[in-house]
Motif scaffolding. Sequence first.
Motif, PDB file in Angstrom:
ATOM      1  N   PHE A   1     -17.962   0.907   9.832  1.00 11.44           N
ATOM      2  CA  PHE A   1     -18.008   1.907  10.892  1.00 11.44           C
ATOM      3  C   PHE A   1     -18.862   3.101  10.491  1.00 11.44           C
ATOM      4  O   PHE A   1     -19.173   3.299   9.321  1.00 11.44           O
TER       5      PHE A   1
ATOM      6  N   ASP B   1      -4.010   8.441   9.061  1.00 14.49           N
ATOM      7  CA  ASP B   1      -4.937   7.313   8.935  1.00 14.49           C
ATOM      8  C   ASP B   1      -5.882   7.234  10.128  1.00 14.49           C
ATOM      9  O   ASP B   1      -7.042   6.879   9.989  1.00 14.49           O
TER      10      ASP B   1
ATOM     11  N   ARG C   1       0.837  -1.208   0.000  1.00 15.35           N
ATOM     12  CA  ARG C   1       0.000   0.000   0.000  1.00 15.35           C
ATOM     13  C   ARG C   1       0.866   1.250   0.000  1.00 15.35           C
ATOM     14  O   ARG C   1       0.684   2.170  -0.795  1.00 15.35           O
TER      15      ARG C   1
ATOM     16  N   THR D   1     -16.249   6.872   7.509  1.00 10.33           N
ATOM     17  CA  THR D   1     -15.586   6.131   6.443  1.00 10.33           C
ATOM     18  C   THR D   1     -14.204   5.666   6.876  1.00 10.33           C
ATOM     19  O   THR D   1     -13.445   6.432   7.470  1.00 10.33           O
ATOM     20  N   THR D   2     -13.892   4.429   6.592  1.00  7.74           N
ATOM     21  CA  THR D   2     -12.549   3.937   6.893  1.00  7.74           C
ATOM     22  C   THR D   2     -11.904   3.380   5.633  1.00  7.74           C
ATOM     23  O   THR D   2     -11.223   2.371   5.662  1.00  7.74           O
ATOM     24  N   LEU D   3     -12.158   4.061   4.511  1.00  8.67           N
ATOM     25  CA  LEU D   3     -11.532   3.650   3.252  1.00  8.67           C
ATOM     26  C   LEU D   3     -10.269   4.466   3.044  1.00  8.67           C
ATOM     27  O   LEU D   3     -10.132   5.554   3.588  1.00  8.67           O
ATOM     28  N   ASP D   4      -9.341   3.923   2.257  1.00  6.71           N
ATOM     29  CA  ASP D   4      -8.179   4.713   1.876  1.00  6.71           C
ATOM     30  C   ASP D   4      -8.557   5.457   0.603  1.00  6.71           C
ATOM     31  O   ASP D   4      -8.697   4.863  -0.459  1.00  6.71           O
ATOM     32  N   LYS D   5      -8.722   6.793   0.748  1.00  8.53           N
ATOM     33  CA  LYS D   5      -9.238   7.575  -0.376  1.00  8.53           C
ATOM     34  C   LYS D   5      -8.249   7.682  -1.521  1.00  8.53           C
ATOM     35  O   LYS D   5      -8.622   8.004  -2.643  1.00  8.53           O
TER      36      LYS D   5
ATOM     37  N   LYS E   1       1.229   4.115  -2.983  1.00 10.53           N
ATOM     38  CA  LYS E   1       0.921   5.530  -2.760  1.00 10.53           C
ATOM     39  C   LYS E   1       2.145   6.396  -3.027  1.00 10.53           C
ATOM     40  O   LYS E   1       2.035   7.508  -3.532  1.00 10.53           O
TER      41      LYS E   1
ATOM     42  N   PHE F   1      -8.463  10.024   9.633  1.00  9.61           N
ATOM     43  CA  PHE F   1      -9.413   9.790   8.553  1.00  9.61           C
ATOM     44  C   PHE F   1     -10.015   8.394   8.571  1.00  9.61           C
ATOM     45  O   PHE F   1     -10.643   7.965   7.627  1.00  9.61           O
ATOM     46  N   GLY F   2      -9.780   7.697   9.668  1.00  9.86           N
ATOM     47  CA  GLY F   2     -10.505   6.455   9.892  1.00  9.86           C
ATOM     48  C   GLY F   2      -9.869   5.186   9.376  1.00  9.86           C
ATOM     49  O   GLY F   2     -10.185   4.109   9.852  1.00  9.86           O
ATOM     50  N   PHE F   3      -8.964   5.311   8.388  1.00  8.67           N
ATOM     51  CA  PHE F   3      -8.458   4.086   7.775  1.00  8.67           C
ATOM     52  C   PHE F   3      -7.748   3.175   8.780  1.00  8.67           C
ATOM     53  O   PHE F   3      -7.747   1.950   8.629  1.00  8.67           O
ATOM     54  N   PHE F   4      -7.158   3.769   9.798  1.00 13.45           N
ATOM     55  CA  PHE F   4      -6.412   2.961  10.755  1.00 13.45           C
ATOM     56  C   PHE F   4      -7.313   1.972  11.486  1.00 13.45           C
ATOM     57  O   PHE F   4      -6.874   0.908  11.905  1.00 13.45           O
ATOM     58  N   LYS F   5      -8.591   2.345  11.612  1.00 17.21           N
ATOM     59  CA  LYS F   5      -9.549   1.444  12.251  1.00 17.21           C
ATOM     60  C   LYS F   5      -9.701   0.156  11.456  1.00 17.21           C
ATOM     61  O   LYS F   5      -9.884  -0.909  12.009  1.00 17.21           O
ATOM     62  N   GLU F   6      -9.662   0.295  10.128  1.00 11.03           N
ATOM     63  CA  GLU F   6      -9.750  -0.868   9.253  1.00 11.03           C
ATOM     64  C   GLU F   6      -8.595  -1.824   9.565  1.00 11.03           C
ATOM     65  O   GLU F   6      -8.769  -3.034   9.600  1.00 11.03           O
TER      66      GLU F   6
END
Lengths: 254, 325
Positions: B82, A81, A12, B85-89, A16, A84-89
């Motif tokens: 959740f 992350d 990933r 949003t927990t996507l990687d934009k 990026k 912006f929430g991605f770390f939760k994933e």
Amino acid sequence: MEFNAIYVLVAREFKKFIRERSRLVSAIARPLLWLFLVGAGMSRLVSPKAGMPYTQFIFPGILGMTILFSSIFSSISIIWDKEFGFFKEILAAPVSRLSIVIGKGLSGTVVSTIQASIVLLLFPVLGLKLGLFQILEVLIIAIAVSFCISTFGILLATFYESYESFSVIMNFIVMPMFFLSGAMYPVKLLPKPLAVATKLNPLTYGIDALKNAIFPLEEGPMSADFSLVTDMAVILFLSFTFVVIAARLFERKK
Amino acid sequence: MSIIRVENLVKSYGGLTAIDGISFEVEEGTIFGFLGPNGAGKTTTINVLCTLISATSGKAFINGHDCAKEPSNVRKSIGIVFQDTTLDKDLTARENLVFHAYLYGVKKSEIRTRVHDALTFVGLYERKDDLVKKYSGGMKRRLEVARGLIHRPRVLFLDEPTLGLDPQSRANLWGVITEMPKKHNVTIFMTTHYMEEAEVCDNIAIIDNGKIIAEGSPEELKKTVGGDVISLRTRDNHWSRQEIKKMFGIDSEEKDGELYLTTGRGDACIPELIRGLGDMVLSVKLQRPTINDVFLKLTGKAIRDEDVSGMSNIKEEVRAYRRRH
């Protein structure tokens, strides 16, 4: 340990990194500015008789700086992350915290080693002569230092929740780490309190290892401050420590 | 068999009790709605069940695994969408799903088909190579649902899945959600504060101030507030009232020139009513109780008019607590 997770975290970051051209450009531009604007100016003040031209002396430091900035940047993207929430994933996945830390650490390692390698290509321009063995040595050191600084960055990221802390980290941690690392001046010439602070800085040993590999001077003010063995031992020990502590901190549930 | 079992769960942050001894069970293959106003403890409950936070006391089991003792097994059994949003934009939709598949240890040979199927299911296959930052809110939410299904979980958690979506996206997402239990053999656990959405659930638990105050199917819950209300306008209210009394044995009330009668099954009563009253009837209206009426009856307040500042106070307190510990 879950290798699938480690692999995909690195993939990933790499994807990026390639996609964001501006990140790559600024990562290469920063060392060039230091090398040719600061270094060239300063070299007028520093007599080459001390061992070598100043621009050559700071080359390992500039490599170290490249690693410092890109590793820390990669690691504290965790804060981004988080915000912006991605770390939760990532945290909600059936993956051990150790794998996450190692995966993020290796992500930083890959991108900073690539950047350091690009900067390394400048050595002939500065009049340095490096053999194949030395180049390999530098690359191996770069990998170790990148991993060490990346894991240190992950440790930092565990303490911050919002991206506003980015400038705090840059100004109060990263910049002092750069200046107190022997990048711009030999540690042995520093006044006592600064020398002590420098010796507590992980980057110091990384840059010193690079100095050992790039110009194996026996003595003189510009020679390396510690032995290569000491440098590598410290780097590996610190990496291990950072990984263990960071994994522990991520494990903490509130 | 119960796929989720929660026993006396408590989660407190210092002096603040977010969940206060709740117990419930969710049947496999059903849609379970967890209802309540903001700040009632819905998200905290989800976080405990998803092993993201540990409970202060009590037990929770998913697919037979203890959430406190076997987090890894629990995580393999669940998918989560959740609230935020927990996507990687900066990655494409497909890349987000592939990332997820690797993270959950899906076999490499299967990733391609699973990602393809999931994207098709939520109707995003055409847009698979777009960066997620170009997606609308509704598309993002559907993509997250698709992602939640990639590792074939037994339970899918949806935390306020339709929050902030426009009506069309909401309807679209609802189509996807209601299809899932059968199509993907998954149990849905969702929270919402939209009462209309709760009607679709097989079972509902209503939570307020960290406590479950009612539980049952939507029909059962609505029965607790009394039956359906039929209101009608007639040419002669007095005569009609007497006729109704004769037909059903119910006293109807007259209010503002209209007659109101409460019965068990209003829809079944209407044909009989019209046959009996003939052309005396001018108009008939059937009002069924909503889940909101249930909530209103139980707490004395409507579910939507939550105190927003109170909510942010709670969030602030939790944050302060986390900083101290």
